[in-house]
Enzyme design. Structure first.
Site, PDB file in Angstrom:
ATOM      1  N   GLN A 176       0.848  -1.196   0.000  1.00  0.00           N
ATOM      2  CA  GLN A 176       0.000   0.000   0.000  1.00  0.00           C
ATOM      3  C   GLN A 176       0.887   1.252   0.000  1.00  0.00           C
ATOM      4  O   GLN A 176       1.864   1.294   0.757  1.00  0.00           O
ATOM      5  CB  GLN A 176      -0.900   0.024   1.241  1.00  0.00           C
ATOM      6  N   HIS A 329      -7.469  -2.155  15.212  1.00  0.00           N
ATOM      7  CA  HIS A 329      -7.554  -1.423  13.945  1.00  0.00           C
ATOM      8  C   HIS A 329      -7.282  -2.352  12.752  1.00  0.00           C
ATOM      9  O   HIS A 329      -8.099  -2.435  11.826  1.00  0.00           O
ATOM     10  CB  HIS A 329      -6.568  -0.253  13.964  1.00  0.00           C
ATOM     11  N   GLU A 330      -6.164  -3.036  12.787  1.00  0.00           N
ATOM     12  CA  GLU A 330      -5.818  -3.886  11.626  1.00  0.00           C
ATOM     13  C   GLU A 330      -6.821  -5.025  11.469  1.00  0.00           C
ATOM     14  O   GLU A 330      -7.189  -5.381  10.350  1.00  0.00           O
ATOM     15  CB  GLU A 330      -4.385  -4.409  11.737  1.00  0.00           C
ATOM     16  N   ASP A 408      -0.203   9.240  -0.707  1.00  0.00           N
ATOM     17  CA  ASP A 408       0.221   9.594   0.658  1.00  0.00           C
ATOM     18  C   ASP A 408      -0.627  10.741   1.208  1.00  0.00           C
ATOM     19  O   ASP A 408      -0.908  10.803   2.406  1.00  0.00           O
ATOM     20  CB  ASP A 408       1.692  10.055   0.686  1.00  0.00           C
ATOM     21  N   TYR A 416      -8.732   9.213   8.610  1.00  0.00           N
ATOM     22  CA  TYR A 416      -8.907   8.384   9.810  1.00  0.00           C
ATOM     23  C   TYR A 416      -9.922   8.985  10.784  1.00  0.00           C
ATOM     24  O   TYR A 416     -10.930   8.376  11.119  1.00  0.00           O
ATOM     25  CB  TYR A 416      -7.570   8.240  10.551  1.00  0.00           C
ATOM     26  N   ARG A 590       9.319   3.448  12.624  1.00  0.00           N
ATOM     27  CA  ARG A 590       7.874   3.696  12.448  1.00  0.00           C
ATOM     28  C   ARG A 590       7.633   5.158  12.079  1.00  0.00           C
ATOM     29  O   ARG A 590       7.931   6.072  12.855  1.00  0.00           O
ATOM     30  CB  ARG A 590       7.146   3.326  13.741  1.00  0.00           C
TER      31      ARG A 590
END
Ligand code: BES
Ligand code: ZN
Length: 637
Positions: A176, A329-330, A408, A416, A590
């Site tokens: 993604q 979430h995932e 992006d 979100y 991250r």
């Protein structure tokens, strides 16, 4: 041709809902449905693909690849089945980026493979190159011999030294949003869904995993995978390494390097409860097994919803389950995103906003309203920051503008959190019971389809709004979806816990109590995050030092808390963190953390020099996606 002279297909169904429409629309006006229901021409609308998916659609991908760690390439063959839709054509256009194409052949139902003519288009920095293949009139399969590039943005190749075990190399993918095309030639748009199979050869001692049924090794040492449910290309995923497995229950488990396996299984031990909660609300989990893999620290995201196998950052392993909302979430993406998919990155909120909403509902169900509201309040602050910082107002709409420069741009907190708060708003207006039933129906109705915001609006209208017309005005709906910023009708989450934190913070700032006297013993990570994020500007060095002495914030093992503290330290010129901050930069990849930390450093000239210097040393350990993003951040500011 006379049938589709007008561009009615693109007409927004909002017009219908809002009563301002003049063109006819029907239930079947998404591209997929249009083709399947009527076999008429559709208008291609994903600008981030070269694929002519309005004419030819890939339905299945078979990969047959060597995973070559010496050359850092995947090398072998991709075989794609396709069907013709819409207007006839003798060309199949695929996406590719940094692929070495060696040979192409096509076949029809009789399986007679013949070499095919093809051309590779000029390379674009965002899109890569089109691969146009001559398919004549009867071919329905194409086979491409190719290899990937060592610089493929979707693949990170780690040397043994970059892993925890130090003995074996590691590979993991991140497709993604536009990187599936760096792994294989395919139609790289979420509008197209395909099933896939794969055969992988890997070096001895390594285990490959994919976003599929995990296959076993055959007698030739080849691993076989099968993904029987149709998925968009961005969910294609692979990980190869010295990876061990630990079961959580009979259909949920964790993969990780040995060093973190037990801790991960413990941290994520409540995943079965999350699945049960999710299924209770929105219908059964439809993907067979659900496993998590904890990747090396360079994984650039918190998590990635690869079907059957979510990819997770090790920064979630805090030891106290305080960061497991990312698992919720995932997992929630198994409904929102993977089952019902945005057909265009302009509609990213259909994936991420729905998922953030579902995640929060599951957290509420399992841990109570208090925790859910704290998470809403923290998210809302992030959203407000992103809205303020938006480079143009259109990027704060749920339905994003047609001229996005890169997907992006679609993944700010707008998709979100504004998405989540929009659904919370609808829930409040229609009533929880009605809204829950509606969403369950939505996931079922659109299961395994890719849809647009307008499909959602139409479904909302037909299934809910007509039954409760007074619940919501057209103007409110329009404002939430098509206008910039956060509507006044957004919930203001009120957390008693946070009010208590705020009161104590105020007392400390006023000098009424010392830092050590703040009653923090019962604080959760969330309360700490609220406390740290809401510290005022211009704190004195003495105050930083007092907090640090009382609570050992510098060097804390909770990555979220560390991040919040380092952000304040950079803003407040508190240099006692420098050594630990540098360690953080060197060991954590991250993006959510390091992009903002680099950006904050780069705001002052000396900070920028330092950021550039740290990046030069840390860069090789970062994922290619993070390398690009940080490169951009440091060249702008
Ligand atoms: N699908 C996203 C990650 C993503 C977005 C990858 C865009 C590539 C492009 C994933 O589901 C996600 O949202 N992860 C979040 C965690 C979440 C709790 C907000 C993350 O990584 O921080
Ligand atoms: Zn997500």
């Amino acid at each position: 041709m006379h049938m589709f002279k007008t561009a009615l297909i693109l007409t927004s169904t909002l017009g219908l809902v809002l009563g301002a429409c003049n063109a006819p629309t029907s239930k079947t006006d998404t591209p997929v449905q249009m083709i399947e229901a009527k076999n008429v021409k559709i208008i291609k609308h994903d600008k981030f693909t070269y694929a002519n998916y309005d004419q030819v659609r890939v339905t299945h991908l078979d990969l047959d690849l060597d995973v070559n760690f010496d050359k850092k390439i995947l090398d072998g063959m991709a075989t794609l089945d396709f069907k013709r839709v819409g207007v006839a054509t003798n060309e199949l256009v695929l996406d590719s980026r940094d692929l070495l194409i060696k040979a192409v052949s096509t076949a029809d139902d009789h399986n007679e493979w013949t070499p095919a003519k093809y051309t590779l288009g000029e390379s674009d920095v965002v899109l890569g190159s089109s691969l146009t293949i001559q398919i004549g009139n009867t071919a329905n399969k194409v086979r491409i011999s190719y290899s990937t590039s060592p610089d493929a943005e979707g693949l990170q190749w780690l040397s043994p030294a970059q892993t925890a075990g130090k003995k074996h190399p590691y590979l993991f993918s991140q497709a993604q949003a536009l990187n599936a095309r760096t792994m294989a030639p395919l139609q790289d748009t979420p509008a197209v869904r395909m099933t896939y199979t794969a055969s992988l050869r890997v070096p001895d001692g390594l285990r490959p995993l994919m976003s599929a049924e995990q296959g076993d090794k055959d007698e030739n040492g080849i691993y076989h995978f099968n993904m029987p449910q149709p998925i968009p290309s961005y969910l294609l995923a692979i990980a190869v390494g010295d990876i061990k497995f630990k079961a959580i229950n009979d259909h949920i488990g964790v993969y990780a390097e040995q060093y973190i396996l037990d801790a991960a299984a413990e941290e994520f031990s409540e995943t079965p409860l999350m699945e049960a909660s999710n299924a209770k609300l929105y219908g059964p989990y439809r993907w067979g097994r659900y496993d998590l893999i904890v990747l090396p620290p360079s994984f650039p995201f918190g998590g990635m919803e690869n079907p059957r196998l979510s990819f997770m950052t090790p920064t979630l392993i805090a030891g106290d389950k305080s960061l497991t909302n990312v698992v919720a979430h995932e997992l929630a993406h198994s409904w929102s995103g993977n089952l019902v998919t945005n057909s265009n990155w302009r509609d990213a909120w259909l994936n991420e906003g729905f998922t953030s909403y579902v995640e929060n509902r599951v957290m509420e169900d399992l841990y109570g309203e208090g925790r859910a509201v704290m998470e809403q309040a923290l998210s809302l602050e992030d959203l407000k920051r992103d809205i303020k910082g938006a480079t143009r107002p259109e990027l704060t709409q749920l339905k994003l503008p047609a001229d996005l420069a890169h997907p992006d741009e679609a993944f700010s907190q707008v998709a979100y959190v504004k998405g989540q708060f929009f659904l919370m708003f609808l829930e409040e207006r229609f009533g929880r019971e009605n809204f829950d039933a509606f969403l369950k129906g939505y996931f079922d109705h659109f299961a395994f389809q890719s849809i647009t915001t307008e499909d959602f609006i139409k479904y909302l209208h037909d299934e809910l709004h007509v039954k409760q017309p007074d619940a919501l005005t057209k103007a409110e709906l329009k404002e939430w979806i098509y206008e910039a910023g956060l509507p006044d009708t957004a919930k203001n989450p009120k957390s008693d816990a946070f009010e208590n934190v705020a009161a104590q913070q105020a007392a400390w700032l006023a000098g009424t109590i010392t830092a050590a006297e703040i009653k923090t013993t019962k604080w959760s990570t969330h309360e700490w995050l609220y406390f740290l994020n809401s510290l005022p500007e211009g704190l004195a060095q003495k105050q930083f030092n007092e907090l640090d002495t009382a609570y050992s914030l510098t060097g804390t093992q909770n990555a979220e808390t560390a991040f919040a503290w380092y952000m304040q330290a950079i803003k407040g010129d508190y240099h006692a963190v420098d050594k630990d901050l540098e360690h953080f930069f060197m060991t954590v990849g991250r993006g959510k953390f390091i992009y903002r930390l680099y950006g904050e450093l780069a705001k002052t000239p000396t900070g920028k020099t330092r950021a550039v210097e740290i990046f030069a040393r840390a860069r090789a350990g970062y994922h290619p996606i993070a390398q690009r993003r940080i490169g951009d951040i440091l060249s702008q500011e």
